[in-house]
Design a protein around this motif. Structure first.
Motif, PDB file in Angstrom:
ATOM      1  N   PRO A  90      41.037  59.156  -8.255  1.00 62.49           N
ATOM      2  CA  PRO A  90      39.667  58.671  -8.804  1.00 62.49           C
ATOM      3  C   PRO A  90      38.566  59.478  -8.331  1.00 62.49           C
ATOM      4  CG  PRO A  90      41.756  58.736 -10.089  1.00 62.49           C
ATOM      5  CD  PRO A  90      42.177  58.541  -8.154  1.00 62.49           C
ATOM      6  N   ALA A  91      38.294  57.781  -7.405  1.00 58.79           N
ATOM      7  CA  ALA A  91      37.013  57.351  -7.172  1.00 58.79           C
ATOM      8  C   ALA A  91      37.116  58.528  -5.946  1.00 58.79           C
ATOM      9  CB  ALA A  91      37.150  56.241  -6.578  1.00 58.79           C
ATOM     10  N   TRP A  92      37.283  59.077  -5.334  1.00 60.16           N
ATOM     11  CA  TRP A  92      37.367  60.101  -4.207  1.00 60.16           C
ATOM     12  C   TRP A  92      36.400  60.971  -5.437  1.00 60.16           C
ATOM     13  CZ3 TRP A  92      35.336  60.309   0.176  1.00 60.16           C
ATOM     14  CH2 TRP A  92      35.539  58.852   1.584  1.00 60.16           C
ATOM     15  N   PHE A  93      37.595  62.074  -6.292  1.00 59.87           N
ATOM     16  CA  PHE A  93      36.847  62.238  -6.815  1.00 59.87           C
ATOM     17  C   PHE A  93      35.449  62.371  -7.846  1.00 59.87           C
ATOM     18  CE2 PHE A  93      36.789  65.581 -11.027  1.00 59.87           C
ATOM     19  CZ  PHE A  93      37.107  66.446 -10.049  1.00 59.87           C
ATOM     20  N   THR A  94      35.391  61.312  -8.162  1.00 63.16           N
ATOM     21  CA  THR A  94      33.791  61.093  -8.515  1.00 63.16           C
ATOM     22  C   THR A  94      32.760  61.390  -8.106  1.00 63.16           C
ATOM     23  OG1 THR A  94      35.239  59.335 -10.011  1.00 63.16           O
ATOM     24  CG2 THR A  94      32.627  59.364  -9.917  1.00 63.16           C
ATOM     25  N   VAL A  95      33.011  60.602  -6.208  1.00 64.61           N
ATOM     26  CA  VAL A  95      32.079  60.702  -4.995  1.00 64.61           C
ATOM     27  C   VAL A  95      32.191  62.085  -4.801  1.00 64.61           C
ATOM     28  CG1 VAL A  95      31.753  59.889  -3.169  1.00 64.61           C
ATOM     29  CG2 VAL A  95      32.687  58.512  -4.326  1.00 64.61           C
ATOM     30  N   GLN A  96      32.567  62.631  -4.789  1.00 68.43           N
ATOM     31  CA  GLN A  96      32.520  64.477  -4.547  1.00 68.43           C
ATOM     32  C   GLN A  96      32.046  64.840  -5.613  1.00 68.43           C
ATOM     33  OE1 GLN A  96      36.044  66.718  -3.694  1.00 68.43           O
ATOM     34  NE2 GLN A  96      35.607  67.351  -5.798  1.00 68.43           N
ATOM     35  N   ALA A  99      28.044  63.353  -4.565  1.00 67.94           N
ATOM     36  CA  ALA A  99      27.766  64.326  -3.954  1.00 67.94           C
ATOM     37  C   ALA A  99      27.716  66.127  -3.711  1.00 67.94           C
ATOM     38  CB  ALA A  99      28.784  64.364  -2.466  1.00 67.94           C
ATOM     39  N   THR A 100      28.180  66.583  -4.290  1.00 70.96           N
ATOM     40  CA  THR A 100      27.787  68.126  -3.954  1.00 70.96           C
ATOM     41  C   THR A 100      26.494  67.881  -4.646  1.00 70.96           C
ATOM     42  OG1 THR A 100      29.497  68.214  -6.098  1.00 70.96           O
ATOM     43  CG2 THR A 100      30.502  69.511  -3.853  1.00 70.96           C
ATOM     44  N   PHE A 101      26.460  67.514  -6.106  1.00 70.53           N
ATOM     45  CA  PHE A 101      25.474  67.731  -7.024  1.00 70.53           C
ATOM     46  C   PHE A 101      24.193  67.614  -6.230  1.00 70.53           C
ATOM     47  CE2 PHE A 101      22.568  65.511 -10.310  1.00 70.53           C
ATOM     48  CZ  PHE A 101      22.010  66.779 -10.242  1.00 70.53           C
ATOM     49  N   LEU A 102      23.985  66.304  -5.667  1.00 65.63           N
ATOM     50  CA  LEU A 102      23.279  65.694  -4.787  1.00 65.63           C
ATOM     51  C   LEU A 102      22.581  66.509  -3.753  1.00 65.63           C
ATOM     52  CD1 LEU A 102      23.994  61.363  -5.022  1.00 65.63           C
ATOM     53  CD2 LEU A 102      21.974  63.134  -6.166  1.00 65.63           C
ATOM     54  N   LEU A 103      23.423  66.873  -2.925  1.00 63.67           N
ATOM     55  CA  LEU A 103      24.064  68.138  -1.723  1.00 63.67           C
ATOM     56  C   LEU A 103      22.172  68.486  -2.289  1.00 63.67           C
ATOM     57  CD1 LEU A 103      24.419  69.162   0.893  1.00 63.67           C
ATOM     58  CD2 LEU A 103      25.795  70.668  -0.388  1.00 63.67           C
ATOM     59  N   GLY A 134      23.073  72.390 -11.897  1.00 61.65           N
ATOM     60  CA  GLY A 134      23.056  71.262 -13.467  1.00 61.65           C
ATOM     61  C   GLY A 134      24.065  71.826 -14.586  1.00 61.65           C
ATOM     62  N   ILE A 135      24.096  73.161 -14.282  1.00 60.48           N
ATOM     63  CA  ILE A 135      25.787  73.533 -14.728  1.00 60.48           C
ATOM     64  C   ILE A 135      27.321  72.741 -14.147  1.00 60.48           C
ATOM     65  CG2 ILE A 135      27.306  75.594 -14.912  1.00 60.48           C
ATOM     66  CD1 ILE A 135      25.088  76.938 -14.752  1.00 60.48           C
ATOM     67  N   MET A 136      27.805  72.584 -12.649  1.00 61.47           N
ATOM     68  CA  MET A 136      28.219  72.203 -11.891  1.00 61.47           C
ATOM     69  C   MET A 136      28.477  70.460 -12.273  1.00 61.47           C
ATOM     70  SD  MET A 136      28.645  71.621  -7.459  1.00 61.47           S
ATOM     71  CE  MET A 136      27.069  71.276  -7.523  1.00 61.47           C
ATOM     72  N   ALA A 137      26.826  69.683 -12.292  1.00 61.30           N
ATOM     73  CA  ALA A 137      27.237  68.820 -12.759  1.00 61.30           C
ATOM     74  C   ALA A 137      27.683  68.209 -14.445  1.00 61.30           C
ATOM     75  CB  ALA A 137      25.461  67.997 -12.853  1.00 61.30           C
ATOM     76  N   ALA A 138      27.079  68.798 -14.941  1.00 60.72           N
ATOM     77  CA  ALA A 138      27.924  68.974 -16.398  1.00 60.72           C
ATOM     78  C   ALA A 138      29.567  69.456 -16.470  1.00 60.72           C
ATOM     79  CB  ALA A 138      27.153  70.071 -17.155  1.00 60.72           C
ATOM     80  N   LEU A 139      30.181  70.454 -15.148  1.00 61.85           N
ATOM     81  CA  LEU A 139      31.806  70.674 -16.016  1.00 61.85           C
ATOM     82  C   LEU A 139      31.947  69.294 -14.723  1.00 61.85           C
ATOM     83  CD1 LEU A 139      31.194  74.270 -15.126  1.00 61.85           C
ATOM     84  CD2 LEU A 139      31.887  73.631 -17.041  1.00 61.85           C
ATOM     85  N   GLY A 140      31.777  69.591 -13.550  1.00 66.86           N
ATOM     86  CA  GLY A 140      31.875  68.171 -12.958  1.00 66.86           C
ATOM     87  C   GLY A 140      32.869  65.978 -13.856  1.00 66.86           C
ATOM     88  N   ALA A 141      31.483  66.496 -15.102  1.00 67.44           N
ATOM     89  CA  ALA A 141      31.541  65.464 -15.458  1.00 67.44           C
ATOM     90  C   ALA A 141      32.890  64.916 -16.232  1.00 67.44           C
ATOM     91  CB  ALA A 141      30.201  65.223 -16.843  1.00 67.44           C
ATOM     92  N   ILE A 142      33.214  66.473 -16.950  1.00 72.19           N
ATOM     93  CA  ILE A 142      34.232  66.743 -18.227  1.00 72.19           C
ATOM     94  C   ILE A 142      34.931  66.742 -17.298  1.00 72.19           C
ATOM     95  CG2 ILE A 142      35.362  68.940 -18.751  1.00 72.19           C
ATOM     96  CD1 ILE A 142      33.018  70.155 -20.048  1.00 72.19           C
ATOM     97  N   TRP A 143      35.525  66.824 -15.985  1.00 71.35           N
ATOM     98  CA  TRP A 143      36.368  66.575 -15.069  1.00 71.35           C
ATOM     99  C   TRP A 143      36.738  64.956 -14.666  1.00 71.35           C
ATOM    100  CZ3 TRP A 143      41.214  69.701 -15.571  1.00 71.35           C
ATOM    101  CH2 TRP A 143      40.696  70.834 -15.339  1.00 71.35           C
ATOM    102  N   VAL A 144      35.952  64.358 -14.365  1.00 69.21           N
ATOM    103  CA  VAL A 144      35.489  63.378 -13.991  1.00 69.21           C
ATOM    104  C   VAL A 144      36.419  62.788 -15.073  1.00 69.21           C
ATOM    105  CG1 VAL A 144      34.129  61.132 -13.050  1.00 69.21           C
ATOM    106  CG2 VAL A 144      34.065  63.383 -12.418  1.00 69.21           C
ATOM    107  N   GLY A 145      36.040  63.226 -16.176  1.00 72.72           N
ATOM    108  CA  GLY A 145      36.462  62.351 -17.212  1.00 72.72           C
ATOM    109  C   GLY A 145      37.804  61.992 -17.807  1.00 72.72           C
ATOM    110  N   TYR A 146      38.213  63.721 -17.309  1.00 73.67           N
ATOM    111  CA  TYR A 146      39.796  64.180 -17.500  1.00 73.67           C
ATOM    112  C   TYR A 146      40.365  62.578 -16.368  1.00 73.67           C
ATOM    113  CZ  TYR A 146      44.129  65.852 -16.541  1.00 73.67           C
ATOM    114  OH  TYR A 146      45.454  66.177 -16.671  1.00 73.67           O
TER     115      TYR A 146
END
Length: 159
Positions: A90-96, A99-103, A134-146
């Motif tokens: 979970p920590a690595w997934f959050t960092v990923q 990182a992909t948004f920040l990239l 931005g779309i990736m960040a929103a979708l990623g936030a949902i998966w990070v929450g999961y």
């Protein structure tokens, strides 16, 4: 009836392993690894890829390549943690996800700064990339929450 439900739920095995939503996440992670490798290969400054006569193009592409390689390393580490069922997935997934948004944001900022573009022209040039980020960040936030809230994830990544 309540006693039956309590007893039957007590006998039920805990949810674990790659099934349900976690299977969808595993498929997505694997496809994301492939996409990250292809994106990194595409950005590599191969001979003839960039105009060496443009002042600073070598440095600009070098920094951009480094950003992509670091992000790829994070994606590979996250995928390995997932398949080895490591507790720190979970920590690595959050960092990923971060990182992909920040990239994208850092890449646009770097190119715009290096080539002295105005913010308006950088937005026009890279608006698709920034909107996709931005779309990736929103979708990623949902998966990070999961990943952080799911009982199946907690039971699967216990090593």
């Amino acid at each position: 009836m309540p006693v039956f439900l309590a007893v039957s739920s007590a006998r039920k095995k805990p949810e674990q392993g790659f099934a349900g939503w976690l299977m969808l996440l595993a498929i997505g992670q694997t496809l994301f690894l492939i996409q990250s490798v292809l994106s990194t290969i595409q950005i590599l400054p191969l001979p003839g890829t960039y105009d060496a006569s443009v002042k600073g193009a070598t440095i600009a592409y070098g920094v951009e390549t480094a950003l992509y390689l670091v992000t790829l390393a994070i994606v590979v580490a996250t995928t390995v943690c997932m398949f080895k069922r490591r507790r720190n997935f979970p920590a690595w997934f959050t960092v990923q996800w971060a990182a992909t948004f920040l990239l994208v944001v850092l890449d646009v900022a770097w190119v715009a700064t290096w080539f002295k573009m105005s913010l308006a022209s950088a937005w026009v040039e890279f608006n698709r990339d920034l909107i996709a980020a931005g779309i990736m960040a929103a979708l990623g936030a949902i998966w990070v929450g999961y990943v952080w809230r799911s009982r199946r994830v907690k039971n699967t990544f216990a090593h």
